[in-house]
Design a protein around this motif. Structure first.
Motif, PDB file in Angstrom:
ATOM      1  N   LEU A 195      15.761 -36.552  27.310  1.00 59.21           N
ATOM      2  CA  LEU A 195      16.017 -36.045  28.657  1.00 59.21           C
ATOM      3  C   LEU A 195      14.749 -36.125  29.505  1.00 59.21           C
ATOM      4  CD1 LEU A 195      18.220 -32.896  27.906  1.00 59.21           C
ATOM      5  CD2 LEU A 195      18.953 -35.041  28.958  1.00 59.21           C
ATOM      6  N   ALA A 196      13.608 -35.832  28.878  1.00 56.68           N
ATOM      7  CA  ALA A 196      12.343 -35.919  29.608  1.00 56.68           C
ATOM      8  C   ALA A 196      12.079 -37.355  30.056  1.00 56.68           C
ATOM      9  CB  ALA A 196      11.201 -35.422  28.724  1.00 56.68           C
ATOM     10  N   TYR A 197      12.355 -38.307  29.181  1.00 56.64           N
ATOM     11  CA  TYR A 197      12.167 -39.716  29.560  1.00 56.64           C
ATOM     12  C   TYR A 197      13.082 -40.094  30.723  1.00 56.64           C
ATOM     13  CZ  TYR A 197      12.729 -44.734  29.603  1.00 56.64           C
ATOM     14  OH  TYR A 197      12.828 -46.039  30.020  1.00 56.64           O
ATOM     15  N   GLN A 198      14.327 -39.636  30.663  1.00 56.25           N
ATOM     16  CA  GLN A 198      15.258 -39.941  31.756  1.00 56.25           C
ATOM     17  C   GLN A 198      14.766 -39.341  33.073  1.00 56.25           C
ATOM     18  OE1 GLN A 198      19.244 -38.737  30.619  1.00 56.25           O
ATOM     19  NE2 GLN A 198      19.057 -39.707  28.613  1.00 56.25           N
ATOM     20  N   SER A 199      14.198 -38.132  33.010  1.00 50.68           N
ATOM     21  CA  SER A 199      13.664 -37.509  34.216  1.00 50.68           C
ATOM     22  C   SER A 199      12.489 -38.305  34.781  1.00 50.68           C
ATOM     23  CB  SER A 199      13.211 -36.076  33.912  1.00 50.68           C
ATOM     24  OG  SER A 199      14.304 -35.274  33.543  1.00 50.68           O
ATOM     25  N   ILE A 200      11.648 -38.804  33.866  1.00 51.37           N
ATOM     26  CA  ILE A 200      10.520 -39.633  34.300  1.00 51.37           C
ATOM     27  C   ILE A 200      11.030 -40.917  34.944  1.00 51.37           C
ATOM     28  CG2 ILE A 200       8.524 -40.964  33.498  1.00 51.37           C
ATOM     29  CD1 ILE A 200       8.229 -38.857  31.258  1.00 51.37           C
ATOM     30  N   ASP A 201      12.029 -41.501  34.322  1.00 48.55           N
ATOM     31  CA  ASP A 201      12.582 -42.750  34.824  1.00 48.55           C
ATOM     32  C   ASP A 201      13.195 -42.572  36.214  1.00 48.55           C
ATOM     33  OD1 ASP A 201      13.295 -45.557  34.420  1.00 48.55           O
ATOM     34  OD2 ASP A 201      15.366 -44.856  34.238  1.00 48.55           O
ATOM     35  N   MET A 202      13.825 -41.423  36.453  1.00 45.86           N
ATOM     36  CA  MET A 202      14.459 -41.154  37.751  1.00 45.86           C
ATOM     37  C   MET A 202      13.525 -40.402  38.701  1.00 45.86           C
ATOM     38  SD  MET A 202      18.360 -40.089  36.642  1.00 45.86           S
ATOM     39  CE  MET A 202      17.780 -38.673  35.687  1.00 45.86           C
ATOM     40  N   ASN A 203      12.344 -40.018  38.176  1.00 43.67           N
ATOM     41  CA  ASN A 203      11.383 -39.240  38.964  1.00 43.67           C
ATOM     42  C   ASN A 203      12.029 -37.969  39.521  1.00 43.67           C
ATOM     43  OD1 ASN A 203       8.828 -38.713  40.003  1.00 43.67           O
ATOM     44  ND2 ASN A 203       9.304 -39.683  41.979  1.00 43.67           N
ATOM     45  N   TYR A 204      12.715 -37.247  38.610  1.00 43.34           N
ATOM     46  CA  TYR A 204      13.454 -36.055  39.024  1.00 43.34           C
ATOM     47  C   TYR A 204      13.183 -34.918  38.028  1.00 43.34           C
ATOM     48  CZ  TYR A 204      17.384 -32.960  40.091  1.00 43.34           C
ATOM     49  OH  TYR A 204      18.155 -31.874  40.410  1.00 43.34           O
ATOM     50  N   LYS A 205      12.605 -33.834  38.524  1.00 41.99           N
ATOM     51  CA  LYS A 205      12.291 -32.657  37.715  1.00 41.99           C
ATOM     52  C   LYS A 205      11.527 -33.041  36.443  1.00 41.99           C
ATOM     53  CE  LYS A 205      16.057 -29.646  39.261  1.00 41.99           C
ATOM     54  NZ  LYS A 205      17.184 -28.774  38.853  1.00 41.99           N
ATOM     55  N   VAL A 206      10.526 -33.859  36.609  1.00 46.72           N
ATOM     56  CA  VAL A 206       9.746 -34.333  35.457  1.00 46.72           C
ATOM     57  C   VAL A 206       9.020 -33.184  34.776  1.00 46.72           C
ATOM     58  CG1 VAL A 206       7.850 -35.811  34.707  1.00 46.72           C
ATOM     59  CG2 VAL A 206       9.472 -36.628  36.441  1.00 46.72           C
ATOM     60  N   TYR A 207       8.319 -32.374  35.557  1.00 48.15           N
ATOM     61  CA  TYR A 207       7.545 -31.280  34.975  1.00 48.15           C
ATOM     62  C   TYR A 207       8.460 -30.305  34.235  1.00 48.15           C
ATOM     63  CZ  TYR A 207       4.697 -27.094  34.555  1.00 48.15           C
ATOM     64  OH  TYR A 207       4.040 -25.989  34.061  1.00 48.15           O
ATOM     65  N   GLU A 208       9.604 -29.984  34.830  1.00 44.61           N
ATOM     66  CA  GLU A 208      10.524 -29.022  34.231  1.00 44.61           C
ATOM     67  C   GLU A 208      11.046 -29.506  32.881  1.00 44.61           C
ATOM     68  OE1 GLU A 208      10.468 -29.977  37.276  1.00 44.61           O
ATOM     69  OE2 GLU A 208      10.780 -28.304  38.664  1.00 44.61           O
ATOM     70  N   THR A 209      11.448 -30.774  32.800  1.00 50.80           N
ATOM     71  CA  THR A 209      12.001 -31.278  31.533  1.00 50.80           C
ATOM     72  C   THR A 209      10.924 -31.433  30.466  1.00 50.80           C
ATOM     73  OG1 THR A 209      11.822 -33.551  32.374  1.00 50.80           O
ATOM     74  CG2 THR A 209      13.948 -32.455  32.621  1.00 50.80           C
ATOM     75  N   LEU A 210       9.717 -31.818  30.874  1.00 49.10           N
ATOM     76  CA  LEU A 210       8.618 -31.911  29.913  1.00 49.10           C
ATOM     77  C   LEU A 210       8.273 -30.522  29.367  1.00 49.10           C
ATOM     78  CD1 LEU A 210       6.180 -34.474  31.582  1.00 49.10           C
ATOM     79  CD2 LEU A 210       7.458 -34.787  29.459  1.00 49.10           C
ATOM     80  N   THR A 211       8.245 -29.539  30.255  1.00 50.39           N
ATOM     81  CA  THR A 211       7.935 -28.173  29.840  1.00 50.39           C
ATOM     82  C   THR A 211       9.009 -27.625  28.906  1.00 50.39           C
ATOM     83  OG1 THR A 211       6.743 -27.738  31.904  1.00 50.39           O
ATOM     84  CG2 THR A 211       7.470 -25.829  30.629  1.00 50.39           C
ATOM     85  N   ASP A 212      10.260 -27.907  29.229  1.00 49.02           N
ATOM     86  CA  ASP A 212      11.364 -27.432  28.390  1.00 49.02           C
ATOM     87  C   ASP A 212      11.301 -28.049  26.996  1.00 49.02           C
ATOM     88  OD1 ASP A 212      13.927 -25.973  28.094  1.00 49.02           O
ATOM     89  OD2 ASP A 212      14.766 -27.981  27.867  1.00 49.02           O
ATOM     90  N   ALA A 213      11.022 -29.353  26.936  1.00 52.82           N
ATOM     91  CA  ALA A 213      10.911 -30.023  25.635  1.00 52.82           C
ATOM     92  C   ALA A 213       9.758 -29.442  24.828  1.00 52.82           C
ATOM     93  CB  ALA A 213      10.717 -31.525  25.835  1.00 52.82           C
ATOM     94  N   ASN A 214       8.652 -29.154  25.505  1.00 47.52           N
ATOM     95  CA  ASN A 214       7.484 -28.597  24.834  1.00 47.52           C
ATOM     96  C   ASN A 214       7.762 -27.192  24.308  1.00 47.52           C
ATOM     97  OD1 ASN A 214       4.720 -26.854  25.321  1.00 47.52           O
ATOM     98  ND2 ASN A 214       4.325 -28.860  24.422  1.00 47.52           N
ATOM     99  N   LYS A 215       8.488 -26.385  25.089  1.00 44.42           N
ATOM    100  CA  LYS A 215       8.836 -25.032  24.646  1.00 44.42           C
ATOM    101  C   LYS A 215       9.722 -25.074  23.411  1.00 44.42           C
ATOM    102  CE  LYS A 215       8.477 -22.588  29.075  1.00 44.42           C
ATOM    103  NZ  LYS A 215       9.240 -21.873  30.139  1.00 44.42           N
ATOM    104  N   LYS A 216      10.668 -26.009  23.394  1.00 43.48           N
ATOM    105  CA  LYS A 216      11.544 -26.136  22.226  1.00 43.48           C
ATOM    106  C   LYS A 216      10.746 -26.560  20.998  1.00 43.48           C
ATOM    107  CE  LYS A 216      15.794 -27.152  24.770  1.00 43.48           C
ATOM    108  NZ  LYS A 216      16.817 -28.185  25.113  1.00 43.48           N
ATOM    109  N   LEU A 217       9.760 -27.433  21.196  1.00 46.44           N
ATOM    110  CA  LEU A 217       8.901 -27.845  20.081  1.00 46.44           C
ATOM    111  C   LEU A 217       8.148 -26.646  19.522  1.00 46.44           C
ATOM    112  CD1 LEU A 217       7.431 -29.893  18.258  1.00 46.44           C
ATOM    113  CD2 LEU A 217       5.851 -30.300  20.162  1.00 46.44           C
ATOM    114  N   ASN A 218       7.532 -25.858  20.415  1.00 47.59           N
ATOM    115  CA  ASN A 218       6.762 -24.699  19.955  1.00 47.59           C
ATOM    116  C   ASN A 218       7.652 -23.657  19.283  1.00 47.59           C
ATOM    117  OD1 ASN A 218       4.188 -25.546  20.715  1.00 47.59           O
ATOM    118  ND2 ASN A 218       4.460 -24.830  22.811  1.00 47.59           N
ATOM    119  N   SER A 219       8.863 -23.483  19.800  1.00 51.19           N
ATOM    120  CA  SER A 219       9.808 -22.545  19.186  1.00 51.19           C
ATOM    121  C   SER A 219      10.194 -23.011  17.786  1.00 51.19           C
ATOM    122  CB  SER A 219      11.057 -22.429  20.059  1.00 51.19           C
ATOM    123  OG  SER A 219      12.029 -21.603  19.452  1.00 51.19           O
ATOM    124  N   THR A 220      10.386 -24.314  17.622  1.00 52.18           N
ATOM    125  CA  THR A 220      10.734 -24.866  16.313  1.00 52.18           C
ATOM    126  C   THR A 220       9.567 -24.759  15.346  1.00 52.18           C
ATOM    127  OG1 THR A 220      12.228 -26.431  17.405  1.00 52.18           O
ATOM    128  CG2 THR A 220      11.657 -26.896  15.122  1.00 52.18           C
TER     129      THR A 220
END
Length: 238
Positions: A129-154
């Protein structure tokens, strides 16, 4: 060997700890750990495991208690009196019940490991999802942050699990999850760099590490599922 993974925040950090090559079950105070089984079912290690010492297998006497070996300790004379085929704290039929309870616990632990493996594997979805956001230049920071939070939670989930499951029978799966999370940490770093650089190198690093993390965790999750079914069937078919 226990390993603890530190949290990350948009950076790449190395995992602490190295798995010893001396024994597939790890080491205890410099000695190879030996897995002890009864009819193919591993005995549970309450604290000190069986080890190889000077070419001999040394088994803690309390470990043999799971096989009905009773003993009394005379601290004054530094002597252990062993009673074979005795059940000092329960009747023989209760020993079978105890083994069943232990197998239920082991089965549940492997089920928890299977669920953890599924959570680790799903980390790849967040980075997709983060890659797709980067590709579309849409909510890039938000999706990267969300992916990172899920990583830290895991990672928190992994650290809690490896702290609680200290028996060598779980070490191989935990080691594989350790590797998978390491790959996703690299994935996290690579895709964050790609968001700024748009370089092929960063994209390839993101893609390859995400694939490695997914593959490694999926294979270990499958192994955990097999072990869960083996132990739960031993209870059902008792």
């Amino acid at each position: 060997m226990k390993k603890k993974i530190l949290l990350v925040f948009m950076v790449s950090m190395l995992f602490a700890g190295v798995v010893s090559a001396a024994s597939i079950w790890g080491t205890y105070k410099g000695n190879q750990i030996i897995r002890i089984t009864s009819n193919g079912v591993p005995l549970q290690t309450p604290d000190v495991p069986a080890i190889s010492f000077n070419g001999r297998t040394m088994i803690p006497i309390n470990l043999l208690g799971q096989l009905g070996v009773g003993y009394t300790w005379d601290s004054k004379n530094q002597t252990v009196d062993v009673k074979i085929n005795q059940y000092p704290n329960s009747a023989p039929n209760n020993s079978s019940d105890q083994r069943m309870k232990e197998n239920v616990i082991i089965a549940n632990n492997f089920k928890s490991l299977e669920d953890l493996g599924n959570t680790i594997s799903l980390l790849s979805n967040g980075y997709s999802l983060a890659y797709q956001s980067i590709d579309m230049n849409y909510k890039v920071y938000e999706t990267l942050t969300d992916a990172n939070k899920k990583l830290n939670s895991t990672i928190d989930m992994y650290n809690s699990t490896q702290k609680n499951l200290t028996s060598p029978i779980y070490s191989n799966i935990l080691n594989e999850y350790f590797k998978a999370l390491d790959s996703f940490k690299k994935t996290d770093t690579a895709i964050s760099k790609f968001a700024n650089s748009k370089s092929k190198t960063d994209f390839d690093n993101y893609l390859n590490n995400s694939k490695d993390g997914t593959t490694t965790s999926s294979m270990a999750r499958f192994q955990a599922g097999q072990e869960y079914r083996k132990y739960i069937y031993s209870v059902i078919n008792r």
